[in-house]
Structure formats: structure tokens, C-alpha cells
Scaffold this active site. Structure first.
Site, PDB file in Angstrom:
ATOM      1  N   ASP A 169     -24.300 107.999  53.022  1.00 57.99           N
ATOM      2  CA  ASP A 169     -23.023 108.096  53.734  1.00 57.99           C
ATOM      3  C   ASP A 169     -22.242 106.787  53.644  1.00 57.99           C
ATOM      4  O   ASP A 169     -21.033 106.773  53.832  1.00 57.99           O
ATOM      5  CB  ASP A 169     -23.273 108.478  55.188  1.00 57.99           C
ATOM      6  CG  ASP A 169     -23.991 109.818  55.253  1.00 57.99           C
ATOM      7  OD1 ASP A 169     -25.234 109.822  55.118  1.00 57.99           O
ATOM      8  OD2 ASP A 169     -23.310 110.847  55.375  1.00 57.99           O
TER       9      ASP A 169
ATOM     10  N   GLY B  22     -21.275 115.907  55.468  1.00 57.89           N
ATOM     11  CA  GLY B  22     -21.601 115.315  54.169  1.00 57.89           C
ATOM     12  C   GLY B  22     -20.465 114.386  53.765  1.00 57.89           C
ATOM     13  O   GLY B  22     -19.287 114.740  53.889  1.00 57.89           O
TER      14      GLY B  22
END
Ligand code: MRU
Length: 367
Positions: free
Chosen positions: A247, A55
Site C-alpha cells: 500500500d 486495494g
């Protein structure tokens, strides 16, 4: 976020030994709760590469702590070993821009230090600041994003707002709150009824393993769905809003996120469902404009596609799903063009996914 009723972060310094960074080994979730000690840069690099942590926000925070551990390994005040530690961390995963952002922030912070003691103290403080800022940015994303959920709730009193999310842009992907989940937690905590459709997100199943687990821990109603279900639900009016993470987002608003996000955005557009992306400013890549041409897309091992894993008789096991000799390709991310995105939910508010709107909100960072 609450784990077993206790507020918990995803990364912290060992309470009695500040030379140890502690993380939750996410590979074992949802079946086992494993805390892992990281004591050197090499262990940090392995933890990021092999996705003990993952993450965007958490990768960045972990890299920040990794650079702090690098200062403990350094023999003198020369920055050479720190630069090389930074390069090895940056090489672990290519798509999440938070990784390079955190490494460069650490290198800039220590660049004016004159002794090794000062370098170590500065790197420790900076690592903690990166983590604290990540948590605070996500909390604010929740404050801004919850208004979207409340507005929809006002139009359908008595029934929950159905939010679809992909992968895990949750608490586990950051230091606290999550990005896509922050508005959901804020809605739930303040009494706005919300229900989440959780994409399973093959091949690593971050939705099934992580998002479903953390929503359950926090008591948020949710339903796990196979990856290809979202379009059907949207056609039948069962999705009010899509919120995903990212991201890396370009200054023009193109969004790299877990593979499959683009297809959800197309389905949302076709069905008039608002599609929002939640991100802290650390996930903007201010140097990039064209996401499809410029954002590096991680390719991972084919075994992640061919195998599935889970709990069997109390033991975590992997099983082969495809024919053993079938070639498989494993692209980790895709890029959703800005034109498919209804808006970006950031710590400073919600803006449109275009350069003018993004740079107006972040004039100091956009340059
Ligand atoms: O490969 P991962 O698990 O590190 O991918 C990150 C993600 O979970 C998603 O792409 C997420 O939506 C964005 S990260 C906040």
C-alpha cells in the site's frame, strides 16, 4: 481479468451516462456480484472508507474518478471546492499512498485550466488516464515477474511452482491484472504450471473472499490456508516464492502491506524462500525513508476482529466470534523492512529493495 469468461475491469464510467462511475461492491464477493453507481464525491468517499472498493491501485483510481465527479459538482472554475473534495477523499484511508497521489495528480492537472468546462474535461481525461496507467503498469509487472516463476519452473519440470500470497493484491485491488497476481496470471496464461497458497487474511478475509474468488474465475489452481500456515509450509519446502503487494513503499524499500505480511517475510527469510513485493510506481512514497517510523498505519473498528461474516442460508450474515465484551485491536497494516525483501517487481523491471536500486530505476520520479 476474466469474470465468467469476459474480460472485466474493476472501475469504469457508465456506458451511457458519463456522470456515473461504476464499481464492483467488493463487500458482497464472493457470494454476490453487485455493481454500484457512484454519483458524487460523498458516495466515492463512503465507498473507499467502507471498503466497497479497496486495494492501493483501485483506491487511487477511484479517488481519480471522485475528483472528476467533484468537478461536475463544482459551481465555478475556482479550485477551492476541488481542494476540499480532495481533502475529504484523502481522509478516508491513511495507508495507501495511491489515494493522495491520485488526488494531487488531478489537482495539478486542472490547475492551469481557465473554464469550468475545461476543468471537467481535463479531470475526466485524467481519471481515465490514471485507470489506464494502473492497468498497464500491472500488465508490465506481470511481464517482469513471470520470469521469476519461469526460472523456478525450469528447475522443477512437471511440478507446479508454489507461490504464497497474502491478502488481495490482485485484479480486485487494481484496475486490472493486480500487482502480486499479475506474474501468476502471466505464468498461468502462458502454460507455466503455477499453484497459489492463499492466506485467508483476517480480519476482513480479503484472501479467502477475494483472492480465492478471482484466481478461481481465471482458472488458476490455488489452496486457501489459515493465516498462520505459511511458516509450516515453508519449513517443508512447499513454498517456492512469496509475492505480496504493498500500500506504500518508501524510497528505501520498506514495505507497508496488509497486517501479517511482516511475519511471512520473517518466515521466508528463515527458510531461504524468495520474498518479492510487486508494485506500480504510484505506490512509492518518495518523501519517506523509514517505513516503521513514518508510514501511517490504519486502525479500524474492533468489530472487524470480533465478528466474522459469510453466507448463511443464502443470506450474508455476521456472527460474533469473541466474547462480546472482549476488547480487540485492529491494525490494518504492518511494515516489512527492506532487509527482508528479495526484490521489488515494478512496471520498469525488478530492482533491489534499497534506495540506490529503486532510484536508479525511477530517477525521474525519485527526484
Ligand atoms: O485494506 P485493503 O484491502 O485495502 O488492503 C489492501 C490490500 O489488499 C493489501 O494490503 C495488498 O496486499 C496491497 S494493495 C495492492
Amino acid at each position: 481479468m476474466n469474470v465468467n469468461g469476459t474480460h472485466t475491469r474493476t472501475i469504469w464510467l457508465h456506458p451511457s451516462n458519463p456522470a456515473i462511475v461504476q464499481i464492483i461492491d467488493q463487500r458482497a464477493l464472493p457470494h454476490k456480484w453487485v455493481i454500484e453507481d457512484l454519483t458524487c464525491v460523498e458516495e466515492v468517499a463512503t465507498a473507499i472508507r467502507e471498503m466497497h472498493v479497496r486495494g492501493a491501485g483501485l483506491i487511487g483510481a477511484t479517488a481519480g474518478y471522485g475528483m472528476y465527479l467533484a468537478t461536475l459538482e463544482a459551481k465555478n472554475e475556482s479550485l477551492e471546492s476541488l481542494r476540499s473534495a480532495g481533502e475529504s477523499l484523502k481522509a478516508t484511508r491513511p495507508t495507501a499512498v495511491n489515494l493522495a497521489w491520485a488526488v494531487d495528480r488531478q489537482l495539478a492537472a486542472v490547475s492551469s485550466c481557465s473554464s469550468l468546462e475545461e476543468i471537467r474535461a481535463t479531470a475526466k481525461k485524467t481519471a481515465q488516464t490514471i485507470a489506464d496507467e494502473d492497468a498497464e503498469a500491472c500488465r508490465k509487472i506481470g511481464e517482469h515477474g513471470v520470469e521469476l516463476i519461469r526460472k523456478i519452473a525450469e528447475k522443477k519440470p512437471g511440478t507446479p511452482v508454489h507461490v504464497l500470497t497474502h491478502c488481495n493484491a490482485g485484479w480486485l485491488a487494481f484496475v486490472d491484472y493486480g500487482s502480486a497476481t499479475a506474474p501468476i496470471y502471466a505464468a498461468h496464461d502462458s502454460g507455466t504450471p503455477v499453484h497459489v497458497w492463499v492466506d485467508e487474511t483476517r480480519p476482513r478475509s480479503q484472501g479467502a473472499k477475494l483472492t480465492a474468488w478471482e484466481l478461481g474465475q481465471h482458472g488458476v489452481p490455488h489452496t486457501l490456508i489459515a493465516d498462520n500456515t505459511g511458516g509450516h509450509l515453508m519449513q517443508h519446502g512447499q513454498v517456492d516464492l512469496v509475492i505480496v503487494g504493498t500500500d506504500r513503499t518508501t524510497r528505501s524499500g520498506d514495505v507497508a502491506n496488509k497486517i501479517g505480511t511482516y511475519l511471512k517475510a520473517l518466515a521466508a527469510k528463515d527458510n531461504g524462500v524468495p520474498f518479492f513485493v510487486a508494485l506500480p510506481s504510484s505506490s512509492f512514497d518518495w518523501k519517506m525513508k523509514d517505513g516503521i517510523k513514518e508510514i501511517p498505519i490504519e486502525e479500524r473498528g474492533s468489530e472487524e476482529v470480533k465478528y466474522a461474516d459469510g453466507l448463511c442460508d443464502g443470506i450474508l450474515r455476521e456472527v460474533l466470534v469473541a466474547p462480546s465484551n472482549t476488547p480487540a485491536a485492529n491494525y490494518g497494516f504492518d511494515v516489512t523492512p527492506a532487509r527482508l525483501i528479495s526484490g521489488l517487481i515494478t512496471e520498469r523491471g525488478i530492482c533491489e529493495a534499497n534506495e540506490a536500486s529503486i532510484t536508479a530505476l525511477f530517477p525521474d520520479l525519485a527526484g
